[in-house]
Scaffold this active site. Structure first.
Site, PDB file in Angstrom:
ATOM      1  N   LYS A 114       5.867  -7.546  10.574  1.00 26.59           N
ATOM      2  CA  LYS A 114       5.219  -6.859  11.708  1.00 26.59           C
ATOM      3  C   LYS A 114       6.174  -6.745  12.900  1.00 26.59           C
ATOM      4  O   LYS A 114       6.089  -5.800  13.673  1.00 26.59           O
ATOM      5  CB  LYS A 114       3.909  -7.550  12.089  1.00 26.59           C
ATOM      6  N   LYS A 196       3.236  -3.165   0.268  1.00 26.10           N
ATOM      7  CA  LYS A 196       1.794  -3.406   0.207  1.00 26.10           C
ATOM      8  C   LYS A 196       0.993  -2.230   0.818  1.00 26.10           C
ATOM      9  O   LYS A 196       1.430  -1.657   1.809  1.00 26.10           O
ATOM     10  CB  LYS A 196       1.511  -4.688   1.009  1.00 26.10           C
ATOM     11  N   LYS A 199      -3.847  -0.909   5.970  1.00 22.66           N
ATOM     12  CA  LYS A 199      -4.710   0.011   6.696  1.00 22.66           C
ATOM     13  C   LYS A 199      -4.031   0.600   7.920  1.00 22.66           C
ATOM     14  O   LYS A 199      -4.447   1.628   8.424  1.00 22.66           O
ATOM     15  CB  LYS A 199      -6.048  -0.657   7.055  1.00 22.66           C
TER      16      LYS A 199
END
Ligand code: AQP
Length: 333
Positions: A114, A196, A199
């Site tokens: 992230k 992965k 969303k």
């Protein structure tokens, strides 16, 4: 609540729930609800580690509750609540921050990923995200945490923090176990299948949202990246097969068929037919959930009653653990 073992888990309202979130986590929650006392939250505190639009966050939090129920989680039988409605999560998180090492947090894969994806906003919350997650779990003396594979590292650090705290103060926290599904623990992106499915992916073609139109879902699967070999075979670890591996896994997870039986069923067939069948199976899996969601999400009073009742029950349980922690560390309670 009956005297059963306890499950805690949740999803962040950081976007619309994906097929990955459903197969990796929510579907198992449904399967486990008879056997356990289950507590499921909409993890809004976690979601602001990445910048969110306030109006959308609010809407997505309520949509998430409606989706939990539409997926089959019984609000009568389980506790469903909004994470920020229970003050104990943020409070325990502060205490546990003081029992967690920078070095441990620096090793977390999600933080590294992230930080790369949000280089302009590497905030302290993103760094201490696993401590908040440990607090979420430990507050309820949780036995089992059903999550996707990406969250297993966070379960490990949660166990380490709990063991460290118990080592100093005695048995304060139950040491939880992680639980992953056999199929669907890591659903991959449809456009970059070595990554992965997320969303918050910038490319909406990379993920299937449980709230996408059904024909959009079929289109996304039909345009999933595969390879030019033309052979429907599952080869674990072979990156060139990542796209096909992913579609086989998805089909296995939504139909309950084994990977071996899918591979033999499609032996000699083309990718076009295979993708069409995967698309149909996913659409049929999501169709009833969507119909239920469309009904429930309109009923604001019903949803409000559920999350208010859930917050009250969750807070009552969590306060017992928090009070014990405060006493142990020497706060005046
Ligand atoms: N691709 C996936 N396959 C299987 N399980 C998955 N999960 C997430 N992605 C997959 C599981 O879904 C649950 C809820 O995840 P989360 O909302 O807490 O956050 P996340 O793991 O960071 O999920 P996303 O979709 O990638 O969200 P963003 O884009 O906001 O970071 C967890 O149990 C997770 O393992």
């Amino acid at each position: 609540m009956e005297n059963k073992k306890i499950i805690f888990s949740g999803v962040q309202p950081s976007g619309n729930v994906t097929l990955g979130n459903y197969l990796g986590a929510i579907k198992n929650w449904v399967d486990l609800q008879e056997e356990y006392n289950c507590i499921y939250a909409m993890m809004d505190l976690h979601s602001i580690t990445v910048r969110q639009n306030p109006q959308e966050l609010k809407k997505k939090t309520l949509d998430l509750l409606a989706l939990y129920i539409a997926c089959g989680i019984d609000p009568e039988q389980n506790i469903l609540f909004v994470q920020s409605h229970n003050h104990c999560h943020a409070e325990l998180s502060w205490v546990l921050n003081c029992y967690t090492y920078m070095g441990e947090l620096q090793r977390m894969t999600q933080f590294k990923d992230k930080s790369k994806n949000h280089a302009d906003n590497i905030n302290a919350g993103l760094f201490t995200y696993p401590v908040l997650m440990a607090s979420d779990i430990l507050l309820y003396q949780t036995d089992l945490v059903p999550v996707g594979k990406d969250q297993m590292q966070h379960i490990e650090i949660c166990r380490d923090i709990a063991e460290r705290f118990n080592g100093i103060y005695g048995d304060v926290f139950k040491i939880p176990e992680g639980f992953m599904p056999k199929a669907g623990a890591k659903v991959m992106s449809l456009q970059e299948p070595t990554k992965k499915m997320s969303k918050s992916d910038e490319n909406p073609k990379a993920y299937i949202s449980m709230l996408d139109d059904l024909n959009v879902i079929a289109k996304k699967i039909k345009s999933a990246v595969t390879d030019s070999e033309g052979i429907i075979e599952y080869r674990e670890g072979d990156e060139t097969k990542a796209g096909i591996n992913n579609l086989i896994t998805i089909l296995s997870a939504v139909t309950g068929k084994s990977i071996e039986s899918i591979v033999s069923e499609y032996s000699g067939k083309g990718y076009g037919d295979f993708k069409a069948d995967v698309a149909e199976a996913v659409v049929e899996c999501i169709r009833p959930i969507r119909a239920e969601f469309d009904k429930i999400s309109q009923d604001k009073k019903y949803l409000t009653d559920i999350y208010e009742d859930g917050a009250m029950k969750a807070t009552r349980i969590a306060e017992r653990t928090l009070k014990k922690v405060y006493k142990k560390v020497g706060f005046v309670v």
